[in-house]
Design a protein around this motif. Sequence first.
Motif, PDB file in Angstrom:
ATOM      1  N   GLN A 430       0.856  -1.190   0.000  1.00  0.00           N
ATOM      2  CA  GLN A 430       0.000   0.000   0.000  1.00  0.00           C
ATOM      3  C   GLN A 430       0.895   1.244   0.000  1.00  0.00           C
ATOM      4  O   GLN A 430       1.751   1.397   0.885  1.00  0.00           O
ATOM      5  N   GLU A 444       3.755   0.134   2.407  1.00  0.00           N
ATOM      6  CA  GLU A 444       3.727  -0.812   3.526  1.00  0.00           C
ATOM      7  C   GLU A 444       3.430  -2.190   2.948  1.00  0.00           C
ATOM      8  O   GLU A 444       2.514  -2.342   2.127  1.00  0.00           O
ATOM      9  N   ILE A 447       0.623  -8.739   4.431  1.00  0.00           N
ATOM     10  CA  ILE A 447       0.564 -10.133   3.989  1.00  0.00           C
ATOM     11  C   ILE A 447      -0.866 -10.559   3.626  1.00  0.00           C
ATOM     12  O   ILE A 447      -1.835 -10.076   4.227  1.00  0.00           O
ATOM     13  N   ARG A 448      -0.980 -11.445   2.680  1.00  0.00           N
ATOM     14  CA  ARG A 448      -2.266 -12.038   2.290  1.00  0.00           C
ATOM     15  C   ARG A 448      -2.077 -13.542   2.180  1.00  0.00           C
ATOM     16  O   ARG A 448      -1.033 -14.018   1.715  1.00  0.00           O
ATOM     17  N   ASN A 503       5.503  -5.203   8.991  1.00  0.00           N
ATOM     18  CA  ASN A 503       5.000  -5.261  10.373  1.00  0.00           C
ATOM     19  C   ASN A 503       5.716  -6.371  11.130  1.00  0.00           C
ATOM     20  O   ASN A 503       5.917  -7.465  10.602  1.00  0.00           O
ATOM     21  N   ASP A 565       3.554   1.696  15.056  1.00  0.00           N
ATOM     22  CA  ASP A 565       2.289   1.492  14.342  1.00  0.00           C
ATOM     23  C   ASP A 565       1.124   1.683  15.316  1.00  0.00           C
ATOM     24  O   ASP A 565       1.299   1.572  16.523  1.00  0.00           O
ATOM     25  N   ASP A 566      -0.043   1.925  14.786  1.00  0.00           N
ATOM     26  CA  ASP A 566      -1.286   2.003  15.584  1.00  0.00           C
ATOM     27  C   ASP A 566      -1.130   2.946  16.769  1.00  0.00           C
ATOM     28  O   ASP A 566      -1.641   2.669  17.862  1.00  0.00           O
ATOM     29  N   ARG A 589      -5.812   4.374  12.567  1.00  0.00           N
ATOM     30  CA  ARG A 589      -6.909   4.844  11.714  1.00  0.00           C
ATOM     31  C   ARG A 589      -8.198   5.102  12.497  1.00  0.00           C
ATOM     32  O   ARG A 589      -9.094   5.792  12.016  1.00  0.00           O
ATOM     33  N   GLU A 625      -9.447   8.014   4.102  1.00  0.00           N
ATOM     34  CA  GLU A 625     -10.396   7.583   3.068  1.00  0.00           C
ATOM     35  C   GLU A 625     -11.051   8.751   2.328  1.00  0.00           C
ATOM     36  O   GLU A 625     -11.713   8.551   1.320  1.00  0.00           O
ATOM     37  N   TYR A 644      -7.183   4.287   1.697  1.00  0.00           N
ATOM     38  CA  TYR A 644      -7.925   3.945   0.486  1.00  0.00           C
ATOM     39  C   TYR A 644      -8.147   5.165  -0.407  1.00  0.00           C
ATOM     40  O   TYR A 644      -8.389   5.032  -1.602  1.00  0.00           O
ATOM     41  N   PRO A 649      -4.177  -1.587  -0.585  1.00  0.00           N
ATOM     42  CA  PRO A 649      -3.026  -2.479  -0.772  1.00  0.00           C
ATOM     43  C   PRO A 649      -3.201  -3.263  -2.074  1.00  0.00           C
ATOM     44  O   PRO A 649      -4.319  -3.658  -2.403  1.00  0.00           O
TER      45      PRO A 649
HETATM   46  N1  LIG Z   1     -10.652   0.645   6.559  1.00  0.00           N
HETATM   47  C1  LIG Z   1      -9.494   1.020   6.016  1.00  0.00           C
HETATM   48  N2  LIG Z   1      -8.425   0.183   6.153  1.00  0.00           N
HETATM   49  C2  LIG Z   1      -7.252   0.574   5.609  1.00  0.00           C
HETATM   50  C3  LIG Z   1      -7.094   1.788   4.925  1.00  0.00           C
HETATM   51  N3  LIG Z   1      -5.822   1.876   4.514  1.00  0.00           N
HETATM   52  C4  LIG Z   1      -5.197   0.747   4.929  1.00  0.00           C
HETATM   53  N4  LIG Z   1      -6.066  -0.040   5.574  1.00  0.00           N
HETATM   54  C5  LIG Z   1      -5.806  -1.336   6.209  1.00  0.00           C
HETATM   55  O1  LIG Z   1      -5.256  -1.068   7.465  1.00  0.00           O
HETATM   56  C6  LIG Z   1      -4.311  -2.055   7.808  1.00  0.00           C
HETATM   57  C7  LIG Z   1      -3.021  -1.371   8.095  1.00  0.00           C
HETATM   58  O2  LIG Z   1      -2.131  -2.252   8.614  1.00  0.00           O
HETATM   59  P1  LIG Z   1      -1.820  -2.406  10.141  1.00  0.00           P
HETATM   60  O3  LIG Z   1      -2.460  -1.324  10.939  1.00  0.00           O
HETATM   61  O4  LIG Z   1      -0.359  -2.565  10.278  1.00  0.00           O
HETATM   62  O5  LIG Z   1      -2.601  -3.751  10.535  1.00  0.00           O
HETATM   63  C8  LIG Z   1      -2.179  -4.958   9.937  1.00  0.00           C
HETATM   64  C9  LIG Z   1      -1.066  -5.620  10.671  1.00  0.00           C
HETATM   65  O6  LIG Z   1      -1.192  -5.397  12.049  1.00  0.00           O
HETATM   66  C10 LIG Z   1      -1.321  -7.058  10.371  1.00  0.00           C
HETATM   67  N5  LIG Z   1      -0.398  -7.494   9.307  1.00  0.00           N
HETATM   68  C11 LIG Z   1      -0.513  -7.370   7.998  1.00  0.00           C
HETATM   69  N6  LIG Z   1       0.547  -7.903   7.372  1.00  0.00           N
HETATM   70  C12 LIG Z   1       1.380  -8.364   8.344  1.00  0.00           C
HETATM   71  C13 LIG Z   1       2.649  -9.017   8.366  1.00  0.00           C
HETATM   72  O7  LIG Z   1       3.289  -9.259   7.320  1.00  0.00           O
HETATM   73  N7  LIG Z   1       3.186  -9.339   9.560  1.00  0.00           N
HETATM   74  C14 LIG Z   1       2.529  -9.055  10.723  1.00  0.00           C
HETATM   75  N8  LIG Z   1       3.088  -9.405  11.896  1.00  0.00           N
HETATM   76  N9  LIG Z   1       1.336  -8.448  10.753  1.00  0.00           N
HETATM   77  C15 LIG Z   1       0.766  -8.095   9.576  1.00  0.00           C
HETATM   78  O8  LIG Z   1      -2.633  -7.234   9.980  1.00  0.00           O
HETATM   79  C16 LIG Z   1      -3.300  -5.971  10.077  1.00  0.00           C
HETATM   80  C17 LIG Z   1      -4.372  -5.846   9.047  1.00  0.00           C
HETATM   81  O9  LIG Z   1      -3.817  -5.822   7.790  1.00  0.00           O
HETATM   82  P2  LIG Z   1      -4.710  -5.527   6.535  1.00  0.00           P
HETATM   83  O10 LIG Z   1      -5.949  -6.352   6.589  1.00  0.00           O
HETATM   84  O11 LIG Z   1      -3.842  -5.639   5.365  1.00  0.00           O
HETATM   85  O12 LIG Z   1      -5.151  -4.056   6.802  1.00  0.00           O
HETATM   86  C18 LIG Z   1      -4.226  -2.987   6.589  1.00  0.00           C
HETATM   87  C19 LIG Z   1      -4.729  -2.087   5.485  1.00  0.00           C
HETATM   88  O13 LIG Z   1      -5.290  -2.819   4.406  1.00  0.00           O
HETATM   89  C20 LIG Z   1      -8.249   2.630   4.803  1.00  0.00           C
HETATM   90  O14 LIG Z   1      -8.211   3.697   4.233  1.00  0.00           O
HETATM   91  N10 LIG Z   1      -9.406   2.216   5.375  1.00  0.00           N
END
Ligand SMILES: Nc1nc2c(ncn2[C@@H]2O[C@@H]3COP(=O)(O)O[C@H]4[C@@H](O)[C@H](n5cnc6c(=O)[nH]c(N)nc65)O[C@@H]4COP(=O)(O)O[C@H]3[C@H]2O)c(=O)[nH]1
Length: 667
Positions: A430, A444, A447-448, A503, A565-566, A589, A625, A644, A649
């Motif tokens: 993203q 950023e 993972i999927r 992350n 983060d967060d 967010r 957004e 978004y 992403p």
């Molecule tokens: N509603 C909304 N959401 C947005 C927007 N922009 C970005 N996002 C979502 O917010 C999340 C941001 O990642 P995160 O806070 O690090 O939160 C991540 C992170 O904590 C974790 N994650 C993702 N990839 C990895 C990884 O490779 N390793 C680890 N340990 N955790 C991961 O999973 C969480 C969720 O990831 P995602 O589902 O990809 O969800 C991502 C992203 O798709 C927006 O405008 N609106």
Amino acid sequence: MIDLSKLLSLKMRTAVWIIDIEHSTIPWCNKAAEILLEDSLTEIESGNRAIGGSLKKRLLTHLERYDEGSPLAFKWHFIAKDGTHYNCHGSVVSLSDGRKGLAVEAHPVIDQALPVVTHLDDPLLGEEGIFKRFKTLPFAIFDSEGNSVSCSERFVSLFGDITNLRGIFEASSAANSFVERLAKQESLSQEIRLLTLDGVRWHRIEAFSDQISAYTYLLVDDIQEARDHEVALFKLHNYDNLTSLPNRNLLYQQLEKALINAKKRNRQFGLLYLDLDGFKVINDTFGHRVGDELIQRVAERVKGSIPTRSCLYRLGGDEFVVVLENVESIEELEDIAKAIMSNAISTYPVAKMEMMITSSIGIACYPQHANDIDSLLKNADAAMYQAKSMGHNMYFVYENRMAENINAHLTLGGGLRKAIDEEEFELYYQPKIRLSDETTVGAEALIRWFHPELGMISPDNFIPLAEESGLILPLGEWVIRRACRQLQEWRELGYPPICVSVNLSGRQFMQTNLVDMVKQVLDETGVDPKYLELELTESMLMADGQQTIVKLHNFRKLGLTLSIDDFGTGYSSLAYLKKFPIQALKIDRSFIKDLGVNCDDNAIVKASIVMAHSLNLKVVAEGVEKRSQVDILKEYKCDEIQGYYFAKPMSSQDFLGYMDSHTMFYE
Ligand SMILES: Nc1nc2c(ncn2[C@@H]2O[C@@H]3COP(=O)(O)O[C@H]4[C@@H](O)[C@H](n5cnc6c(=O)[nH]c(N)nc65)O[C@@H]4COP(=O)(O)O[C@H]3[C@H]2O)c(=O)[nH]1
């Protein structure tokens, strides 16, 4: 007239024996002692039981010093053949030939139900002088009016100068019923609380009434220790040590009773299954002591949130159950869930921190959702899982489809390992946009999981599973390696390098060789470390202060960028973060969502940006957004945004297209 010595032999549950120390024999013992000393019974009978040399010497010295009838001032320990422990104490007695001997009493440390015997010939002790000989045994004789005729010294030392039998029953006001029952039968055995000079204590009374003399003979045995032991054992089996709440055992007992009641009276009862959100991370990060303290605080608060007629149980770990009987409607259970949730919003002061923790709650009710206890618990658990998968601090009432979801959850766990082996994962990217000129400055990596049957699975659903199982370590390593290879691939395709952030999870951050692993990946892929950023969470930094700081400095030495983060969802303040060598923070967010709508969020975001800048930290806002949010963030001088509004992403392939069509900033 009843032979008191016989009575002592037959009915006294305490093992009593006399030792002729000089001759190393045991000239007399009661039945309880006979059982206790079973291993040397033959020797006892033949009068030949030897007394160990050192004990003999010790006892003889004492005998010289003590007068007849004096209790010895010390106790000693005796372990029976079956392993039971006894406390022994004795008093000096005169033997038939005038020499001194020792009367010994052994009180079990743990209650022992020694059988009562039916016969025993007592060759040595006559009634005469028995009070003198057995000073340490509590027995007494009362006449038909209950007036005291004679008491042993031990009895007096326990109960004081009792003039009437009724005096010892004051604690339980059972004197009348006791006297009445004894009038009707020859002997009576009862466990009862008696008033002693040391307070009220549990005793076993053996009472005999002699029809001819109309005398009542009383033997009392202090069983308080055994009772305390039973109570302690009951607590141990049925109550949780940490919170003092009833545990799983009592839960099952109450549920069984509730089920019988509900069936009989055609009533409903329900339960709420609570699981704390993210507790494992807190435990892993801050350690078990902090985790335990938090559990205690949560238990207190939940207990204070539920109606007095409901009951809270701790199942173990971070799981609790609330049971409510005689439920009129499901709404009653939902109201309890709402009360728990709203009370969870304020922080818990734990280990000098302000901690936030919520719970996911599942509700199930008899008879709508299940007809037996196990299914009811299972279904409440499935509803809880549903709540968890939807986010934090939520509750769900059970529905049939949830049972399928929980199965899916279990299969996910099992499939993770295979997925790592079979490379079912992919990294999405993203873009991160610099606000001043709206150019893309980085990305950023997210993972999927492309599951062969379930399709794409969000990291929120499988990262916690990977954490639980420890698979986060190989998975986390894969992410870092994949992101670095990607940077190299883009470079090889002719794109100038951009910064990619990955992350880190809590458990991964605690991995001892993490810095070495990252270094090895950087060496292996040839990526310049300045293009790799690690995103940490606030809670990771709280773990073990010194070690954390060392690790962060080591990352900095490698040349990586570190960001938080967060930001805002954890426990730390900006002032605290100053301690750590970090370069950026990402505002969560949840604060961005209501920018321009919620004045509080505006104020928090603005203040965070100002403070972060004063600490020389770059600020990234995530979850942007809307254009209005972009404008506000620009006004607040936020550095970068991600969301978004600019781009979701996307796969590495799509990211190439994005780079081709957007203005990219390269150093
Ligand atoms: N509603 C909304 N959401 C947005 C927007 N922009 C970005 N996002 C979502 O917010 C999340 C941001 O990642 P995160 O806070 O690090 O939160 C991540 C992170 O904590 C974790 N994650 C993702 N990839 C990895 C990884 O490779 N390793 C680890 N340990 N955790 C991961 O999973 C969480 C969720 O990831 P995602 O589902 O990809 O969800 C991502 C992203 O798709 C927006 O405008 N609106």
